[in-house]
Design a protein around this motif. Structure first.
Motif, PDB file in Angstrom:
ATOM      1  N   THR A  63     -46.112 -30.856 -65.370  1.00 19.02           N
ATOM      2  CA  THR A  63     -47.239 -29.936 -65.147  1.00 19.02           C
ATOM      3  C   THR A  63     -47.613 -29.826 -63.669  1.00 19.02           C
ATOM      4  OG1 THR A  63     -48.982 -31.605 -65.377  1.00 19.02           O
ATOM      5  CG2 THR A  63     -48.215 -30.517 -67.411  1.00 19.02           C
ATOM      6  N   LEU A  64     -46.999 -30.655 -62.819  1.00 23.21           N
ATOM      7  CA  LEU A  64     -47.397 -30.727 -61.414  1.00 23.21           C
ATOM      8  C   LEU A  64     -46.433 -29.986 -60.495  1.00 23.21           C
ATOM      9  CD1 LEU A  64     -48.265 -34.541 -61.284  1.00 23.21           C
ATOM     10  CD2 LEU A  64     -49.840 -32.628 -61.655  1.00 23.21           C
ATOM     11  N   ASP A  65     -46.976 -29.449 -59.415  1.00 21.50           N
ATOM     12  CA  ASP A  65     -46.156 -28.908 -58.333  1.00 21.50           C
ATOM     13  C   ASP A  65     -45.726 -30.077 -57.448  1.00 21.50           C
ATOM     14  OD1 ASP A  65     -46.427 -26.219 -59.098  1.00 21.50           O
ATOM     15  OD2 ASP A  65     -48.346 -26.061 -58.019  1.00 21.50           O
ATOM     16  N   ASN A  66     -44.704 -29.874 -56.607  1.00 21.46           N
ATOM     17  CA  ASN A  66     -44.219 -30.955 -55.745  1.00 21.46           C
ATOM     18  C   ASN A  66     -45.326 -31.597 -54.920  1.00 21.46           C
ATOM     19  OD1 ASN A  66     -41.560 -31.143 -56.501  1.00 21.46           O
ATOM     20  ND2 ASN A  66     -40.795 -29.826 -54.867  1.00 21.46           N
ATOM     21  N   ASP A  67     -46.248 -30.797 -54.386  1.00 27.17           N
ATOM     22  CA  ASP A  67     -47.304 -31.357 -53.540  1.00 27.17           C
ATOM     23  C   ASP A  67     -48.376 -32.095 -54.342  1.00 27.17           C
ATOM     24  OD1 ASP A  67     -48.313 -28.991 -54.620  1.00 27.17           O
ATOM     25  OD2 ASP A  67     -49.369 -28.416 -52.793  1.00 27.17           O
ATOM     26  N   GLU A  68     -48.316 -32.047 -55.661  1.00 27.10           N
ATOM     27  CA  GLU A  68     -49.279 -32.750 -56.514  1.00 27.10           C
ATOM     28  C   GLU A  68     -48.697 -34.034 -57.119  1.00 27.10           C
ATOM     29  OE1 GLU A  68     -51.816 -29.174 -58.525  1.00 27.10           O
ATOM     30  OE2 GLU A  68     -49.730 -29.388 -59.196  1.00 27.10           O
ATOM     31  N   LEU A  69     -47.414 -34.278 -56.913  1.00 27.69           N
ATOM     32  CA  LEU A  69     -46.771 -35.447 -57.523  1.00 27.69           C
ATOM     33  C   LEU A  69     -47.399 -36.738 -56.992  1.00 27.69           C
ATOM     34  CD1 LEU A  69     -43.057 -34.263 -57.394  1.00 27.69           C
ATOM     35  CD2 LEU A  69     -44.502 -34.482 -59.433  1.00 27.69           C
ATOM     36  N   TRP A  88     -36.248 -35.953 -61.153  1.00 27.37           N
ATOM     37  CA  TRP A  88     -37.015 -36.148 -59.922  1.00 27.37           C
ATOM     38  C   TRP A  88     -36.261 -37.054 -58.970  1.00 27.37           C
ATOM     39  CZ3 TRP A  88     -38.854 -36.226 -64.817  1.00 27.37           C
ATOM     40  CH2 TRP A  88     -39.813 -35.258 -65.144  1.00 27.37           C
ATOM     41  N   LEU A  89     -36.383 -36.782 -57.679  1.00 26.39           N
ATOM     42  CA  LEU A  89     -35.909 -37.670 -56.631  1.00 26.39           C
ATOM     43  C   LEU A  89     -37.143 -38.228 -55.958  1.00 26.39           C
ATOM     44  CD1 LEU A  89     -33.535 -38.845 -55.012  1.00 26.39           C
ATOM     45  CD2 LEU A  89     -33.836 -36.945 -53.410  1.00 26.39           C
ATOM     46  N   ILE A  90     -37.232 -39.550 -55.906  1.00 25.03           N
ATOM     47  CA  ILE A  90     -38.446 -40.233 -55.454  1.00 25.03           C
ATOM     48  C   ILE A  90     -38.108 -41.197 -54.326  1.00 25.03           C
ATOM     49  CG2 ILE A  90     -40.253 -41.852 -56.168  1.00 25.03           C
ATOM     50  CD1 ILE A  90     -39.828 -40.776 -59.040  1.00 25.03           C
ATOM     51  N   TYR A  91     -38.869 -41.141 -53.254  1.00 25.48           N
ATOM     52  CA  TYR A  91     -38.722 -42.126 -52.185  1.00 25.48           C
ATOM     53  C   TYR A  91     -39.262 -43.458 -52.684  1.00 25.48           C
ATOM     54  CZ  TYR A  91     -39.377 -44.674 -47.870  1.00 25.48           C
ATOM     55  OH  TYR A  91     -39.338 -45.645 -46.898  1.00 25.48           O
ATOM     56  N   ALA A  92     -38.531 -44.529 -52.409  1.00 25.68           N
ATOM     57  CA  ALA A  92     -38.949 -45.873 -52.819  1.00 25.68           C
ATOM     58  C   ALA A  92     -39.504 -46.612 -51.604  1.00 25.68           C
ATOM     59  CB  ALA A  92     -37.766 -46.636 -53.420  1.00 25.68           C
ATOM     60  N   PRO A  93     -40.823 -46.625 -51.449  1.00 21.68           N
ATOM     61  CA  PRO A  93     -41.399 -47.330 -50.298  1.00 21.68           C
ATOM     62  C   PRO A  93     -41.225 -48.838 -50.458  1.00 21.68           C
ATOM     63  CG  PRO A  93     -43.135 -46.658 -51.784  1.00 21.68           C
ATOM     64  CD  PRO A  93     -41.855 -46.083 -52.332  1.00 21.68           C
ATOM     65  N   GLU A 141     -42.511 -52.599 -50.813  1.00 19.99           N
ATOM     66  CA  GLU A 141     -43.589 -53.040 -51.699  1.00 19.99           C
ATOM     67  C   GLU A 141     -44.958 -53.026 -51.035  1.00 19.99           C
ATOM     68  OE1 GLU A 141     -44.451 -56.374 -55.109  1.00 19.99           O
ATOM     69  OE2 GLU A 141     -42.523 -56.334 -54.086  1.00 19.99           O
ATOM     70  N   ALA A 142     -45.016 -53.402 -49.771  1.00 16.72           N
ATOM     71  CA  ALA A 142     -46.309 -53.413 -49.069  1.00 16.72           C
ATOM     72  C   ALA A 142     -46.913 -52.018 -48.960  1.00 16.72           C
ATOM     73  CB  ALA A 142     -46.140 -54.019 -47.687  1.00 16.72           C
ATOM     74  N   ASP A 143     -46.073 -50.993 -49.007  1.00 12.06           N
ATOM     75  CA  ASP A 143     -46.549 -49.619 -48.866  1.00 12.06           C
ATOM     76  C   ASP A 143     -46.892 -48.962 -50.197  1.00 12.06           C
ATOM     77  OD1 ASP A 143     -46.207 -49.775 -46.093  1.00 12.06           O
ATOM     78  OD2 ASP A 143     -44.092 -49.229 -46.286  1.00 12.06           O
ATOM     79  N   LEU A 144     -46.691 -49.651 -51.303  1.00 10.97           N
ATOM     80  CA  LEU A 144     -46.957 -49.066 -52.617  1.00 10.97           C
ATOM     81  C   LEU A 144     -48.436 -48.792 -52.853  1.00 10.97           C
ATOM     82  CD1 LEU A 144     -44.458 -50.944 -54.929  1.00 10.97           C
ATOM     83  CD2 LEU A 144     -44.506 -48.503 -54.421  1.00 10.97           C
ATOM     84  N   LYS A 145     -49.313 -49.423 -52.066  1.00  8.46           N
ATOM     85  CA  LYS A 145     -50.747 -49.169 -52.209  1.00  8.46           C
ATOM     86  C   LYS A 145     -51.091 -47.708 -51.939  1.00  8.46           C
ATOM     87  CE  LYS A 145     -51.476 -53.533 -50.219  1.00  8.46           C
ATOM     88  NZ  LYS A 145     -51.047 -53.583 -48.865  1.00  8.46           N
ATOM     89  N   ALA A 146     -50.201 -47.013 -51.243  1.00 11.12           N
ATOM     90  CA  ALA A 146     -50.428 -45.601 -50.932  1.00 11.12           C
ATOM     91  C   ALA A 146     -50.223 -44.703 -52.148  1.00 11.12           C
ATOM     92  CB  ALA A 146     -49.496 -45.159 -49.806  1.00 11.12           C
ATOM     93  N   TYR A 147     -49.808 -45.275 -53.272  1.00 11.04           N
ATOM     94  CA  TYR A 147     -49.514 -44.492 -54.473  1.00 11.04           C
ATOM     95  C   TYR A 147     -50.322 -44.995 -55.674  1.00 11.04           C
ATOM     96  CZ  TYR A 147     -45.646 -43.124 -51.523  1.00 11.04           C
ATOM     97  OH  TYR A 147     -44.905 -42.656 -50.468  1.00 11.04           O
ATOM     98  N   PRO A 148     -51.657 -44.979 -55.584  1.00 11.77           N
ATOM     99  CA  PRO A 148     -52.472 -45.562 -56.657  1.00 11.77           C
ATOM    100  C   PRO A 148     -52.389 -44.806 -57.986  1.00 11.77           C
ATOM    101  CG  PRO A 148     -53.868 -44.383 -55.128  1.00 11.77           C
ATOM    102  CD  PRO A 148     -52.488 -44.400 -54.530  1.00 11.77           C
ATOM    103  N   LYS A 149     -51.995 -43.546 -57.960  1.00  8.11           N
ATOM    104  CA  LYS A 149     -51.929 -42.760 -59.200  1.00  8.11           C
ATOM    105  C   LYS A 149     -50.512 -42.690 -59.770  1.00  8.11           C
ATOM    106  CE  LYS A 149     -55.912 -39.979 -58.073  1.00  8.11           C
ATOM    107  NZ  LYS A 149     -56.457 -38.658 -57.836  1.00  8.11           N
ATOM    108  N   CYS A 150     -49.596 -43.436 -59.168  1.00 10.19           N
ATOM    109  CA  CYS A 150     -48.209 -43.417 -59.611  1.00 10.19           C
ATOM    110  C   CYS A 150     -48.074 -44.234 -60.899  1.00 10.19           C
ATOM    111  CB  CYS A 150     -47.323 -44.005 -58.516  1.00 10.19           C
ATOM    112  SG  CYS A 150     -45.589 -43.662 -58.761  1.00 10.19           S
ATOM    113  N   PRO A 151     -47.430 -43.684 -61.932  1.00  6.33           N
ATOM    114  CA  PRO A 151     -47.251 -44.413 -63.185  1.00  6.33           C
ATOM    115  C   PRO A 151     -46.527 -45.740 -62.962  1.00  6.33           C
ATOM    116  CG  PRO A 151     -46.714 -42.103 -63.500  1.00  6.33           C
ATOM    117  CD  PRO A 151     -46.897 -42.321 -62.018  1.00  6.33           C
ATOM    118  N   LEU A 152     -46.906 -46.742 -63.728  1.00 10.60           N
ATOM    119  CA  LEU A 152     -46.381 -48.096 -63.558  1.00 10.60           C
ATOM    120  C   LEU A 152     -44.859 -48.145 -63.655  1.00 10.60           C
ATOM    121  CD1 LEU A 152     -46.883 -51.075 -63.124  1.00 10.60           C
ATOM    122  CD2 LEU A 152     -47.211 -51.315 -65.587  1.00 10.60           C
TER     123      LEU A 152
END
Length: 105
Positions: free
Chosen positions: A35-41, A52-57, A59-70
């Motif tokens: 349901t999301l556009d690229n800029d809403e992912l 989907w192609l996803i950048y894997a930050p 671990e220390a940088d994962l805090k930047a993705y609080p809404k990312c599914p577990l």
């Protein structure tokens, strides 16, 4: 006989990706992402023809993705653990329960 020196075909760094089936995503996650556009992912990356192609930050940088599914966060961690910079979710890839959990669809 001469000792041949290997010369790479390209002179820039290549990046690896962890190739996963979309079966490693919960059905509700797939429904939401669709349901999301690229800029809403909820991650850095985008939609492909088959997933989907996803950048894997790191671990220390994962805090930047609080809404990312577990399950995506866990895939990002697994990618980095294996030396990959990206996760590719592909609906044509074979699921592997030995890598990450597989969900019923």
């Amino acid at each position: 006989m001469t000792d041949a020196v290997f010369k790479p075909a390209v002179e820039y760094p290549l990046r690896a990706f962890l190739d996963l089936s979309t079966a490693h995503l919960r059905p509700e996650t797939i429904t939401h992402l669709n349901t999301l556009d690229n800029d809403e992912l909820p991650f850095s990356g985008g939609v492909t023809q088959h997933g989907w192609l996803i950048y894997a930050p790191h671990e220390a940088d994962l805090k930047a993705y609080p809404k990312c599914p577990l399950e995506i966060v866990e895939a990002m961690k697994k990618a980095r653990e294996l030396g990959a910079d990206y996760v590719l979710y592909d609906n044509e890839a074979d699921p592997d329960p030995n890598v990450l959990p597989v969900f019923e669809h």
